[in-house]
Write an enzyme that holds these catalytic residues in place. Structure first.
Site, PDB file in Angstrom:
ATOM      1  N   HIS A 195      -2.759   4.727  -6.049  1.00 30.36           N
ATOM      2  CA  HIS A 195      -1.637   5.591  -6.741  1.00 30.36           C
ATOM      3  C   HIS A 195      -1.957   7.147  -6.247  1.00 30.36           C
ATOM      4  CE1 HIS A 195       1.153   7.097  -9.565  1.00 30.36           C
ATOM      5  NE2 HIS A 195       0.503   8.189  -9.672  1.00 30.36           N
ATOM      6  N   GLU A 225      -5.965   8.017   1.430  1.00 26.69           N
ATOM      7  CA  GLU A 225      -5.503   6.560   1.080  1.00 26.69           C
ATOM      8  C   GLU A 225      -6.247   5.718   1.952  1.00 26.69           C
ATOM      9  OE1 GLU A 225      -1.927   6.097  -0.348  1.00 26.69           O
ATOM     10  OE2 GLU A 225      -1.332   8.134  -0.891  1.00 26.69           O
TER      11      GLU A 225
HETATM   12  C1  GRF Z   1       1.410   5.283  -1.011  1.00 27.88           C
HETATM   13  O1  GRF Z   1       1.289   6.564  -1.051  1.00 27.88           O
HETATM   14  C2  GRF Z   1       0.698   4.712  -2.002  1.00 27.88           C
HETATM   15  O2  GRF Z   1      -0.312   5.335  -2.711  1.00 27.88           O
HETATM   16  C3  GRF Z   1       1.931   4.626  -2.978  1.00 27.88           C
HETATM   17  O3  GRF Z   1       2.931   4.154  -2.320  1.00 27.88           O
HETATM   18  C4  GRF Z   1       2.781   4.754  -0.777  1.00 27.88           C
HETATM   19  C5  GRF Z   1       2.965   3.562   0.161  1.00 27.88           C
HETATM   20  O4  GRF Z   1       2.652   3.910   1.215  1.00 27.88           O
HETATM   21  N1  GRF Z   1       1.558   3.409  -4.141  1.00 27.88           N
HETATM   22  P1  GRF Z   1       2.531   2.690   2.236  1.00 27.88           P
HETATM   23  O5  GRF Z   1       3.616   1.676   2.111  1.00 27.88           O
HETATM   24  O6  GRF Z   1       1.161   2.159   2.290  1.00 27.88           O
HETATM   25  O7  GRF Z   1       2.611   3.459   3.698  1.00 27.88           O
END
Ligand code: GRF
Length: 204
Positions: A109, A174
């Protein structure tokens, strides 16, 4: 070998980071399927290029949330997953679904939970005037964007940031914390005790 099923709804950059880390770091695991609720999810092409079954379980037109989740569960379980990874899977999940994957389903998240649940987290952070923001990997429970926290990464909020610049800074983090967390799970180094997740050291 552990089996990982990844669910996406869009570009799948976190899914890509996990697939690459799994291959490059030779995890004792394989990504057995990438499943999207949307046929136009950009990440599906990447999965196909990497010889990973890329499956669409369309959410549009589903009879009910319960019916959709039951079908999704059926398709996921056909791959006997040890872990289900939500990577930008933009659906609210039913309690029956989250209970079925209790302690074996992770989500990322884009905020420092428990702050800023739901959508538009970067704008929420800017509106709140916080000085730090970030991302959280957590186990999925019935409550949206809650569940035991596995990992967090912090980024500064800078003068002049807008939703996009902040999102980009968070996304870099992330891509670091999500593969690391998945690997720790796969290596059996993660235990959940109530709300707390304990991670044992690599050589412990
Ligand atoms: C990311 O920011 C994640 O944290 C959120 O949705 C976005 C997905 O990005 N849950 P991706 O599809 O992984 O590029």
């Amino acid at each position: 070998m552990k089996n990982i099923v990844i669910l996406i709804s869009g570009r799948g950059s976190n899914m890509q980071a996990i697939v690459k880390a799994c291959q490059q770091e030779q995890w004792p695991a394989r990504i057995v399927a990438v499943i999207s609720n949307k046929a136009d999810a950009g990440g599906l092409a990447f999965a196909e290029e990497h010889q990973i079954p890329a499956i669409v379980v369309p959410s549009k037109g589903a009879a009910s949330r319960e019916a959709y989740d039951a079908e999704l569960q059926r398709q996921i379980d056909a791959f006997s997953p040890d872990l289900v990874v939500l990577a930008g899977f933009m659906r609210i999940l039913t309690p029956a679904f989250t209970a079925h994957y209790e302690n074996r389903m992770l989500n990322i998240h884009p905020s420092l939970l428990p702050s800023f649940v739901g959508l538009h987290t970067h704008q929420q952070a800017l509106d709140a005037g916080v000085k730090v923001h970030g991302a959280t990997v957590h186990f999925v429970t019935a409550e949206l964007d809650h569940g035991p926290i596995v990992a967090q990464a912090v980024v500064p909020v800078l003068d002049g940031d807008d939703e996009d610049t902040l999102a980009q800074r968070v996304l870099v983090q992330e891509h670091l914390i999500y593969p690391r967390a998945v690997r720790q799970f796969i290596e059996g180094r993660m235990t959940v005790e109530g709300n707390c997740v304990r991670i044992t050291a690599e050589d412990a």
